[in-house]
Design an enzyme around this catalytic site. Structure first.
Site, mmCIF file in Angstrom:
data_model
loop_
_atom_site.group_PDB
_atom_site.id
_atom_site.type_symbol
_atom_site.label_atom_id
_atom_site.label_comp_id
_atom_site.label_asym_id
_atom_site.label_seq_id
_atom_site.Cartn_x
_atom_site.Cartn_y
_atom_site.Cartn_z
ATOM 1 N N ARG A 104 92.507 90.337 80.540
ATOM 2 C CA ARG A 104 93.674 91.132 79.571
ATOM 3 C C ARG A 104 93.087 92.420 79.362
ATOM 4 O O ARG A 104 93.164 92.742 80.233
ATOM 5 C CB ARG A 104 91.139 90.228 78.652
ATOM 6 C CG ARG A 104 91.197 92.455 78.110
ATOM 7 C CD ARG A 104 90.937 91.422 76.377
ATOM 8 N NE ARG A 104 90.352 91.309 75.443
ATOM 9 C CZ ARG A 104 91.194 92.146 74.501
ATOM 10 N NH1 ARG A 104 91.962 91.080 73.795
ATOM 11 N NH2 ARG A 104 90.229 92.220 72.870
ATOM 12 N N THR A 140 52.901 68.517 80.904
ATOM 13 C CA THR A 140 52.833 69.419 79.225
ATOM 14 C C THR A 140 52.864 68.580 79.019
ATOM 15 O O THR A 140 52.815 67.938 78.043
ATOM 16 C CB THR A 140 54.422 69.759 79.598
ATOM 17 O OG1 THR A 140 54.916 70.958 80.953
ATOM 18 C CG2 THR A 140 54.419 71.486 78.671
ATOM 19 N N GLU A 190 59.108 74.088 84.051
ATOM 20 C CA GLU A 190 58.405 74.825 85.692
ATOM 21 C C GLU A 190 58.332 75.526 86.117
ATOM 22 O O GLU A 190 58.831 75.840 87.616
ATOM 23 C CB GLU A 190 59.648 73.960 86.517
ATOM 24 C CG GLU A 190 60.198 72.232 85.320
ATOM 25 C CD GLU A 190 60.586 71.341 87.120
ATOM 26 O OE1 GLU A 190 60.273 71.430 88.393
ATOM 27 O OE2 GLU A 190 61.293 70.680 86.215
ATOM 28 N N ASP A 224 79.414 89.601 77.690
ATOM 29 C CA ASP A 224 79.390 91.226 77.347
ATOM 30 C C ASP A 224 80.965 91.280 78.117
ATOM 31 O O ASP A 224 81.441 91.791 77.096
ATOM 32 C CB ASP A 224 79.031 91.534 77.181
ATOM 33 C CG ASP A 224 79.423 93.572 77.191
ATOM 34 O OD1 ASP A 224 78.544 93.602 75.857
ATOM 35 O OD2 ASP A 224 79.100 93.723 77.792
ATOM 36 N N CYS A 272 55.067 67.481 92.758
ATOM 37 C CA CYS A 272 56.396 66.917 92.509
ATOM 38 C C CYS A 272 57.072 67.742 91.588
ATOM 39 O O CYS A 272 58.137 68.098 91.745
ATOM 40 C CB CYS A 272 56.338 66.391 90.737
ATOM 41 S SG CYS A 272 55.165 64.466 91.121
#
Length: 389
Positions: free
Chosen positions: A274, A138, A369, A342, A244
């Site tokens: 909870r 890249t 990728e 959340d 690759c």
């Protein structure tokens, strides 16, 4: 009365694994539980890659796991490699990224495209974790268009002179060698570049909010001179680096399953403990719907990657199938991580819990990728026969 199902394996996918595959998964899971999870939150906070774990990963055969024993590797099958990626990413995407780059993007091209001398020089030392690699494809301007490559390698007598730059390179400042792809007069070719070569510079990327427990770098080449013996002789053109990437993306289809399982498990336990409005959070229909949806998505992803692995081991895996699985499984994992954050409420924004860390990491995993859009278009091209790139 039937036994209660494992919430992390509702379709008993583990029963479809061989004894060897289960042993590999259990070994890496134990490593993740005992060595990774106790430190990884702090590593993320400190933006530190836990390089002290490399020798242990190497001793378990996790580096270049699928390559032959004659090069010091473990000769595992593709499903075992996938399970390695899953369990490492259950710890952190940064650790899986390290193993993925070392194995699929550095050791694999040397094995697939290198000379026998290159294989024997590098692969055993890389399997032992003594030589670390990075993969230079890249470029700063390039992103999803690797053919638009500006880095060049010019022949000069018996040497090659490389000029250019690469960006977003995992392991860049850790690496002893870089697998560098450059434009030549004969098309794109690959080169093994020792990072102590004059003119080579790696510059670490800071201020990241994702993959903080991973080393990400820019690579710069200023008239870097290497001998022709360092050129990968057995491939020319984009098929080299893309081959690759197909290997690495295969592992990435498994990795996010681990991240999703980590988040799901955390949210499941939290919702049971909870107490809100005098009952556990898990007793609310809205929360159960979210948890059930996570279980559905994880199960689907597990089946997808397992079948992909069986196709790979049978020599039948196609790049489009890898694109479909990466797209599906990365999207699955990032959605689950956000939902778990959340459910955890305010507690979910701290690295005392894993959901926010995985959610941030997955922003990179869903991008690198091949972005989600690129993989969607790959599948679209396959089903329509029309290239929309």
């Amino acid at each position: 009365m039937a036994a209660r199902l494992d919430p992390f394996d509702l379709f008993d996918i583990r029963s479809l694994l061989t004894d060897e595959e289960r042993m590999v998964q259990d070994t890496v899971a134990r490593f993740t539980d005992e060595r990774v999870l106790p430190i990884i939150g702090d590593c993320f906070d400190q933006a530190r890659f836990p390089s002290e774990l490399i020798p242990e990963m190497a001793s378990m055969g996790l580096l270049g796991a699928t390559l032959p024993e004659e090069y010091g590797c473990a000769n595992m099958n593709g499903v075992s490699y996938g399970l390695i990626c899953q369990e490492l990413e259950r710890g952190d995407s940064g650790l899986r990224s390290f193993a993925s780059v070392q194995s699929s993007l550095c050791m694999y091209p040397i094995y697939a495209y290198g000379s026998e001398e290159q294989k024997r020089q590098y692969l055993p030392a890389m399997a032992r974790g003594e030589v670390i690699g990075c993969f230079g494809l890249t470029e700063p301007h390039g992103g999803s268009d690797p053919a638009n490559m500006k880095t060049t390698a010019k022949k000069d007598g018996g040497d090659w002179v490389i000029n250019g730059a690469k960006m977003w390179i995992t392991n860049g400042n850790l690496a002893h060698i870089a697998i560098v792809w450059a434009q030549t007069d004969e098309g794109i070719q690959g080169f093994i570049v020792p990072t102590d070569t004059p003119g080579f510079k790696a510059q670490e990327v800071h201020k990241k909010m994702s993959l903080r427990a991973s080393v990400t770098s820019g690579l710069f080449f200023d008239s870097v001179r290497i001998p022709d013996a360092n050129r990968l002789p057995n491939v020319k053109g984009l098929k080299g680096p893309l081959g690759c990437l197909t290997q690495a993306r295969y592992g990435i289809t498994w990795g996010p399953i681990g991240a999703a399982i980590a988040c799901f498990g955390e949210a499941l336990e939290y919702s049971k403990e909870r107490i809100l409005f005098e009952r556990p959070l898990a007793a609310n229909q809205a929360v159960q719907l979210k948890l059930a949806e996570m279980a559905r998505q994880i199960t689907s992803a597990q089946l997808l990657s397992l079948q992909l692995g069986r196709l790979k081991d049978a020599g039948k895996m196609q790049p489009t199938q890898v694109s479909l699985a990466k797209w599906n499984n990365c999207r699955m994992a990032i959605d689950i991580a956000r939902t778990c954050r959340d459910i955890l409420g305010g507690a979910g924004i701290t690295t005392e819990h894993s959901a926010i860390r995985h959610a941030l990491n997955l922003e990179s995993v869903i991008t690198y990728e091949g972005t989600e859009t690129v993989h969607q278009l790959v599948v679209g091209r396959e089903v329509t026969g029309i290239n929309a790139f």
